[in-house]
Design an enzyme around this catalytic site. Sequence first.
Site, PDB file in Angstrom:
ATOM      1  N   ARG A  15       0.807  -1.225   0.000  1.00  0.00           N
ATOM      2  CA  ARG A  15       0.000   0.000   0.000  1.00  0.00           C
ATOM      3  C   ARG A  15       0.842   1.279   0.000  1.00  0.00           C
ATOM      4  O   ARG A  15       0.332   2.365  -0.228  1.00  0.00           O
ATOM      5  CB  ARG A  15      -0.959   0.004   1.199  1.00  0.00           C
ATOM      6  CG  ARG A  15      -2.223  -0.797   0.920  1.00  0.00           C
ATOM      7  CD  ARG A  15      -3.109  -0.885   2.148  1.00  0.00           C
ATOM      8  NE  ARG A  15      -2.593  -1.837   3.121  1.00  0.00           N
ATOM      9  CZ  ARG A  15      -3.035  -1.948   4.374  1.00  0.00           C
ATOM     10  NH1 ARG A  15      -3.988  -1.131   4.809  1.00  0.00           N
ATOM     11  NH2 ARG A  15      -2.535  -2.849   5.190  1.00  0.00           N
ATOM     12  N   ASP A 104       6.997  -1.566  11.388  1.00  0.00           N
ATOM     13  CA  ASP A 104       6.188  -0.460  10.878  1.00  0.00           C
ATOM     14  C   ASP A 104       5.348   0.202  11.964  1.00  0.00           C
ATOM     15  O   ASP A 104       4.352   0.859  11.683  1.00  0.00           O
ATOM     16  CB  ASP A 104       5.311  -0.924   9.706  1.00  0.00           C
ATOM     17  CG  ASP A 104       4.330  -2.032  10.102  1.00  0.00           C
ATOM     18  OD1 ASP A 104       4.375  -2.489  11.261  1.00  0.00           O
ATOM     19  OD2 ASP A 104       3.531  -2.440   9.242  1.00  0.00           O
ATOM     20  N   GLU A 154      -8.747 -11.276  14.531  1.00  0.00           N
ATOM     21  CA  GLU A 154      -8.415 -10.393  13.415  1.00  0.00           C
ATOM     22  C   GLU A 154      -9.697  -9.801  12.831  1.00  0.00           C
ATOM     23  O   GLU A 154     -10.747 -10.444  12.843  1.00  0.00           O
ATOM     24  CB  GLU A 154      -7.647 -11.167  12.340  1.00  0.00           C
ATOM     25  CG  GLU A 154      -6.235 -11.517  12.745  1.00  0.00           C
ATOM     26  CD  GLU A 154      -5.438 -10.294  13.175  1.00  0.00           C
ATOM     27  OE1 GLU A 154      -5.151  -9.447  12.336  1.00  0.00           O
ATOM     28  OE2 GLU A 154      -5.134 -10.189  14.384  1.00  0.00           O
TER      29      GLU A 154
END
Length: 463
Positions: A15, A104, A154
Amino acid sequence: MNLHVIILAAGKGSRMKSDTPKVLHTVAGVPMLHRVMSISKRLAPEQMHLVLGHGIEAIQDTLAEQWSSTNIVRQAEQLGTGHAVNIALEHVPNDGISLVLYGDVPLITAETLERCVAIARAGELGVVTANMSDPAQLGRILRNETDSIEAIVEFKDATLQQRAIHEINSGILAAPTHLLRGWLAQVQPNNQQGEYYLTDVVALAVNDGVGAQGILVTDENEVIGVNDRLQLAQVERIAQRQHTDELMRQGVTFADPGRVDIRGSLSCGADCFIDVNTVFVGDVRLEPGVVIGPSVVVESSHLGTGVQVKANTVIEGAIIGAGCHLGPFARIRPGSNFAPGVKIGNFVETKKTSMGAGSKASHLAYLGDATIGADVNFGAGSVTCNYDGVDKHATIIGDGAFVGTNSTLVAPVTIGAESFVAAGSTVTSNVEDQSLAVGRGKQRNIAKWLSPLKRKQKSTPED
Ligand code: UD1
Ligand code: CA
């Protein structure tokens, strides 16, 4: 108990739409991965293990000296966060603690990590969580009636009811290594994404009767994960604000803390003033009372007490003594080293040049590869001719010399102390101390001279 840190960074980061691996994109001038590594280092781990896949060569290239002791684990196929930790654990001894981080999630603090590790040291599973105003697609924390954590689900696997939960999984967890290894061995890829989920270890721990303790961060910004450039920009602003907040607490005034960028480390003495649109790059130190800006760039430099830098000046790799005045529109390049009280004015460029106390180049000049004494005046439009197309040559100017306007000093050349170079001179040989150098054509004046126009007007009288 030894601590091993495992940092996951094998994913593609599609992305980001970038040829640069996601974790090498920078926040406040530092690659996200390096930030996470620096923060982890504060916990003094026995070893750091980096799980890499996409962009592994490019990432390894950034890990010179400082990170050479890091263990690189190659994950050829990204089969999920659980798989990534599992292969890293092949390099981790059983008798310590493992802390798992994501490359990240760059704003996590050492304090939060310490709290997480403390839970692991007590024999339990620590999971860093946050209450997010917008939990988006993050994993949700499931708690029972007594508020104990039971599992992580999730987003893609969650029911509508579970998606309504605002407490999310940051992805960061710690546990005794032998327990983590045992739970990961039981993880199966039976979910929507067909991946080995690290998050499944929470339910497995609870099943084993090992408590899963949440460490709820108070500032949700700490756990923002960067998946695209919008989140990168969001994290950048937060990191910038953290820098300026800290400096303001130390006694620095910003005309507007939202219009300054610090890409590296900036340390300041008290009573510095920093105007808008100023950018700091690399390691910059400002002594007390420095005044900068607006629209100035300072890179890897040291500015002494009370230095004033006027608008649109660029300073790079320089040491500037106390009370110097630079700019507006000055360019101070690497190797510039100024004693106290030097004055550099508009459109002056310096490179590999030292200047003694009180020397001045106030307008339109170039000083390259020069050693200049104290109280020298370097006139407007004057330049050192330091380059012959092949080599660079030095110019030496003694104390108290005066270099007149528009002089050309052809290096190598020495201008003696208290000597004087007449305006417009081209100086090709050394000038003794206390001498005058005149290196220009002699002026001729022609009397009673008429311009062609005047001559024409005289020969054809008007009718
Ligand atoms: C993960 C968590 C989710 C959490 C979120 C926080 C799982 C299953 N889910 O989801 O609960 O809310 O992070 O940001 O863990 N990676 C590898 N190898 C792999 C897969 C991933 O190294 O095989 C790395 C990625 O490069 C990344 C990190 O692990 O740095 C997280 O992976 P990602 O796919 O982004 O997980 P999320 O779906 O965000
Ligand atoms: Ca992610």
